[in-house]
Motif scaffolding. Structure first.
Motif, mmCIF file in Angstrom:
data_model
loop_
_atom_site.group_PDB
_atom_site.id
_atom_site.type_symbol
_atom_site.label_atom_id
_atom_site.label_comp_id
_atom_site.label_asym_id
_atom_site.label_seq_id
_atom_site.Cartn_x
_atom_site.Cartn_y
_atom_site.Cartn_z
ATOM 1 N N MET A 1 2.734 2.073 -10.434
ATOM 2 C CA MET A 1 1.977 0.508 -10.624
ATOM 3 C C MET A 1 0.956 0.932 -10.399
ATOM 4 S SD MET A 1 4.195 -2.380 -7.584
ATOM 5 C CE MET A 1 5.975 -2.375 -7.830
ATOM 6 N N GLU A 2 0.350 -0.736 -11.272
ATOM 7 C CA GLU A 2 -1.186 -0.741 -12.023
ATOM 8 C C GLU A 2 -1.554 -1.960 -10.261
ATOM 9 O OE1 GLU A 2 -2.993 0.732 -13.768
ATOM 10 O OE2 GLU A 2 -1.484 0.964 -14.618
ATOM 11 N N TYR A 3 -2.637 -1.309 -10.643
ATOM 12 C CA TYR A 3 -3.371 -2.619 -9.122
ATOM 13 C C TYR A 3 -2.542 -3.811 -9.170
ATOM 14 C CZ TYR A 3 -6.960 -5.403 -6.176
ATOM 15 O OH TYR A 3 -7.423 -5.909 -5.290
ATOM 16 N N ILE A 4 -3.099 -4.777 -10.212
ATOM 17 C CA ILE A 4 -2.758 -5.804 -10.245
ATOM 18 C C ILE A 4 -1.650 -6.510 -10.317
ATOM 19 C CG2 ILE A 4 -2.207 -6.025 -12.620
ATOM 20 C CD1 ILE A 4 -4.002 -8.396 -11.237
ATOM 21 N N GLU A 5 -0.303 -5.169 -10.130
ATOM 22 C CA GLU A 5 1.061 -5.425 -9.798
ATOM 23 C C GLU A 5 1.234 -5.527 -8.301
ATOM 24 O OE1 GLU A 5 3.850 -3.641 -12.830
ATOM 25 O OE2 GLU A 5 1.563 -2.375 -13.060
ATOM 26 N N ILE A 6 0.672 -4.325 -7.364
ATOM 27 C CA ILE A 6 1.137 -3.363 -6.039
ATOM 28 C C ILE A 6 0.561 -5.504 -5.380
ATOM 29 C CG2 ILE A 6 -0.116 -2.676 -5.157
ATOM 30 C CD1 ILE A 6 1.933 -1.123 -5.910
ATOM 31 N N LYS A 7 -0.614 -5.704 -5.827
ATOM 32 C CA LYS A 7 -1.394 -7.534 -5.426
ATOM 33 C C LYS A 7 -0.540 -8.304 -5.002
ATOM 34 C CE LYS A 7 -5.590 -9.894 -5.362
ATOM 35 N NZ LYS A 7 -5.882 -11.219 -6.298
ATOM 36 N N GLN A 8 -0.578 -8.575 -6.681
ATOM 37 C CA GLN A 8 1.443 -9.639 -6.384
ATOM 38 C C GLN A 8 2.629 -9.498 -5.863
ATOM 39 O OE1 GLN A 8 1.851 -10.006 -10.947
ATOM 40 N NE2 GLN A 8 3.514 -12.073 -10.455
ATOM 41 N N LEU A 9 2.915 -8.277 -5.607
ATOM 42 C CA LEU A 9 4.348 -7.861 -4.408
ATOM 43 C C LEU A 9 3.824 -8.235 -3.392
ATOM 44 C CD1 LEU A 9 6.859 -6.389 -4.811
ATOM 45 C CD2 LEU A 9 5.326 -3.516 -3.727
ATOM 46 N N VAL A 32 -4.139 6.873 -3.757
ATOM 47 C CA VAL A 32 -3.596 6.853 -1.769
ATOM 48 C C VAL A 32 -2.492 5.721 -1.931
ATOM 49 C CG1 VAL A 32 -3.020 8.178 0.348
ATOM 50 C CG2 VAL A 32 -4.387 9.346 -1.686
ATOM 51 N N LEU A 33 -3.177 4.694 -1.349
ATOM 52 C CA LEU A 33 -2.817 3.526 -0.966
ATOM 53 C C LEU A 33 -2.044 2.728 -1.795
ATOM 54 C CD1 LEU A 33 -3.777 1.539 1.728
ATOM 55 C CD2 LEU A 33 -5.067 0.613 0.322
ATOM 56 N N LEU A 34 -2.582 2.819 -3.427
ATOM 57 C CA LEU A 34 -1.537 2.479 -3.989
ATOM 58 C C LEU A 34 -0.331 3.140 -3.357
ATOM 59 C CD1 LEU A 34 -3.535 0.776 -7.235
ATOM 60 C CD2 LEU A 34 -3.088 0.285 -5.237
ATOM 61 N N ASN A 35 0.012 4.379 -3.928
ATOM 62 C CA ASN A 35 0.262 5.216 -4.131
ATOM 63 C C ASN A 35 1.645 4.557 -2.900
ATOM 64 O OD1 ASN A 35 2.688 7.045 -5.531
ATOM 65 N ND2 ASN A 35 1.500 8.975 -4.024
ATOM 66 N N GLN A 36 0.813 4.493 -1.526
ATOM 67 C CA GLN A 36 1.477 4.387 -0.489
ATOM 68 C C GLN A 36 2.518 3.073 -0.409
ATOM 69 O OE1 GLN A 36 -0.830 4.858 3.255
ATOM 70 N NE2 GLN A 36 0.545 6.360 4.291
ATOM 71 N N ILE A 37 1.447 1.977 -1.366
ATOM 72 C CA ILE A 37 1.967 0.718 -1.113
ATOM 73 C C ILE A 37 4.165 1.209 -2.080
ATOM 74 C CG2 ILE A 37 1.959 -2.248 -1.501
ATOM 75 C CD1 ILE A 37 -0.896 -1.128 -0.889
ATOM 76 N N GLU A 38 3.411 1.265 -2.966
ATOM 77 C CA GLU A 38 5.147 1.551 -4.487
ATOM 78 C C GLU A 38 5.867 2.227 -3.373
ATOM 79 O OE1 GLU A 38 3.445 2.919 -7.872
ATOM 80 O OE2 GLU A 38 5.808 3.290 -8.613
ATOM 81 N N ASN A 39 5.519 2.938 -2.683
ATOM 82 C CA ASN A 39 6.538 3.606 -2.059
ATOM 83 C C ASN A 39 7.273 2.610 -0.923
ATOM 84 O OD1 ASN A 39 7.646 5.769 -3.712
ATOM 85 N ND2 ASN A 39 5.387 6.700 -3.322
ATOM 86 N N ILE A 40 6.725 1.930 -0.245
ATOM 87 C CA ILE A 40 7.417 1.414 0.430
ATOM 88 C C ILE A 40 8.770 0.678 0.493
ATOM 89 C CG2 ILE A 40 7.052 -0.547 2.151
ATOM 90 C CD1 ILE A 40 4.553 -0.629 2.210
ATOM 91 N N ASP A 41 9.382 1.532 0.832
ATOM 92 C CA ASP A 41 11.145 0.651 1.082
ATOM 93 C C ASP A 41 11.241 -0.368 2.086
ATOM 94 O OD1 ASP A 41 14.326 -0.353 1.918
ATOM 95 O OD2 ASP A 41 14.278 1.624 1.869
#
Ligand code: UTP
Length: 403
Positions: A1-9, A32-41
């Motif tokens: 996911m791109e930064y902008i999508e993560i921010k929206q999430l 690393v941080l974006l990846n961690q956020i993306e993988n949060i269940d």
């Protein structure tokens, strides 16, 4: 996911604080941080109502007396299973042992007095003995967490697996879940890293499956998992009598239990709720129920000691069911809004955990198998006092161990 999508999430989830220091991170830390956020269940931090339906009733078990009477038969049945490699042992070593206050995994704690004797060493010696007595072969699966996996593996390798066949030892890592503050906001452990912790011992089976170990165990014709906690230094692992009694009673799940010493004892009690096995916590049991007696014995008498037997086929049937999440208050170090590290003095955060006792409930039935407390229950939870290093040492000595 791109930064902008993560921010929206994160905005949708009310968790935008996780990007508070994003601009100050270098490129690697950012990814690393974006990846961690993306993988949060996100389900792992949104507790559902536990299944609380049904009336609480006592459960029938096999008493020490019955076990003594049938010991030959139970041993014969159980040792056959061990001999044909059908029983695997699962050591739960993913906990953080916060009450013990050691930064090392609990199994690496030296419980010896005159000689060095590690908790892990006790378990291996116990297993070696049972293999010898039954002519059995028992694969040992060790569940660690991301926090202690490498140090645990190195420790075993350094000690040459305490003489256990290396090809019979399998390590796997349990899943992690984010910790939050009391308002449910996920905490940062570092400016670019989420505070994650092991997600409780209820995930031992799903994590084992994800690690590919169910397939491996099925190749080895394993039919039973004996799951036990790292901290009981007196427990009997892959106990042929326990296996034999569970099979002889046509059960797909068994739990070692000890008789409560008094109605007020702070121990989870195995009972039935709505006809299914349930562990009721000591604070949930009404005083009337806790004190109820028949023939001079407590009705709700079986305290659990975290030593269970699970049938593999039945586990596979219930694997897709959700295990309820429990919220536990713990101390968690975090980065505050000013970017300062906070080392809390008291509980400041929620951790979200699944518990093995909920898996027992899902199994649908469970045989309480009574053991003598003085011979099989010496948990190391605290430094001193109840269930401590001191009390465990005393019990080990009483049982003839030179430590
Ligand atoms: P406890 O409930 O005693 O937790 O674990 P703990 O983390 O060891 O100790 P405290 O509460 O922080 O002091 C019972 C068993 O379940 C394992 C532990 O390693 C122990 O064998 N466990 C617990 C896991 O494997 N993973 C977890 O996430 C939690």
């Amino acid at each position: 996911m791109e930064y902008i999508e993560i921010k929206q999430l994160l905005e949708e989830k009310g968790q935008i604080q996780l990007l508070r220091f994003y601009d100050k991170l270098d490129d690697k830390e950012k990814s690393v941080l974006l990846n961690q956020i993306e993988n949060i269940d996100w389900n792992s931090i949104s507790p559902e109502e536990a299944d609380e339906e049904g009336e609480i009733e006592p459960i029938e078990g096999v008493s020490c007396q019955e076990i003594r009477k049938n010991s030959e038969m139970f041993f014969k049945i159980g040792s056959e299973q061990l001999k044909s490699g059908k029983v695997a042992a699962v050591l739960l070593a993913g906990g953080q042992g916060t009450r013990l206050g050691s930064s090392l995994p609990k199994g690496m704690f030296d419980i010896g007095i005159n000689a060095t004797k590690y908790i892990f060493e006790f378990h291996i010696e116990n297993l070696k003995k049972v293999c010898k007595d039954t002519n059995g072969k028992v694969p040992l699966l060790i569940m660690t967490s991301e926090k202690n996996d490498s140090v645990t593996r190195e420790f075993f390798a350094r000690h040459n697996y305490f003489g256990y066949p290396k090809e019979d030892i399998y390590f796997y890592v349990q899943d992690m879940a984010p910790a939050t503050d009391f308002e449910g906001r996920v905490l940062l452990e570092e400016k670019g890293k989420i505070a994650l912790s092991p997600n409780g011992n209820g995930g031992w089976f799903s994590s084992l499956v994800r690690a590919g170990l169910l397939d491996k165990m099925e190749e080895r014709k394993v039919e039973w998992f004996n799951v036990f906690s790292v901290d009981n230094v007196l427990q009997h692992i892959a106990d042929p009598l326990f296996v034999g009694a569970t099979i002889a009673n046509n059960c797909q799940c068994g739990s070692k239990v000890v008789k409560k010493t008094c109605p007020e004892e702070k121990v989870g009690v195995l009972c039935l709720k709505g006809g299914r096995p349930h562990v009721v916590e000591y604070y949930e049991l009404s005083s009337e129920m806790a004190n109820e007696k028949i023939d001079g014995e407590l009705v709700y008498k079986y305290g659990v000691i975290l030593n269970y037997l699970f049938n593999v086929n039945r586990l596979k049937e219930i694997a897709s069911k959700n295990i309820p999440l429990h919220i536990v208050k713990k101390k968690v170090e975090y980065i505050d809004e000013n970017g300062e590290k906070v080392i809390p003095e008291r509980e400041n955060a929620y951790k979200y955990e699944t518990l093995i006792l909920d898996l027992v409930r899902l199994m649908g039935q469970c045989l309480p198998y009574e053991v003598e407390r003085e011979k099989e229950f010496a948990p190391v939870k605290n430094r001193t006092g109840v269930d401590s290093v001191d009390s465990a040492r005393e019990l080990l000595q009483k049982n003839g161990f030179s430590i």
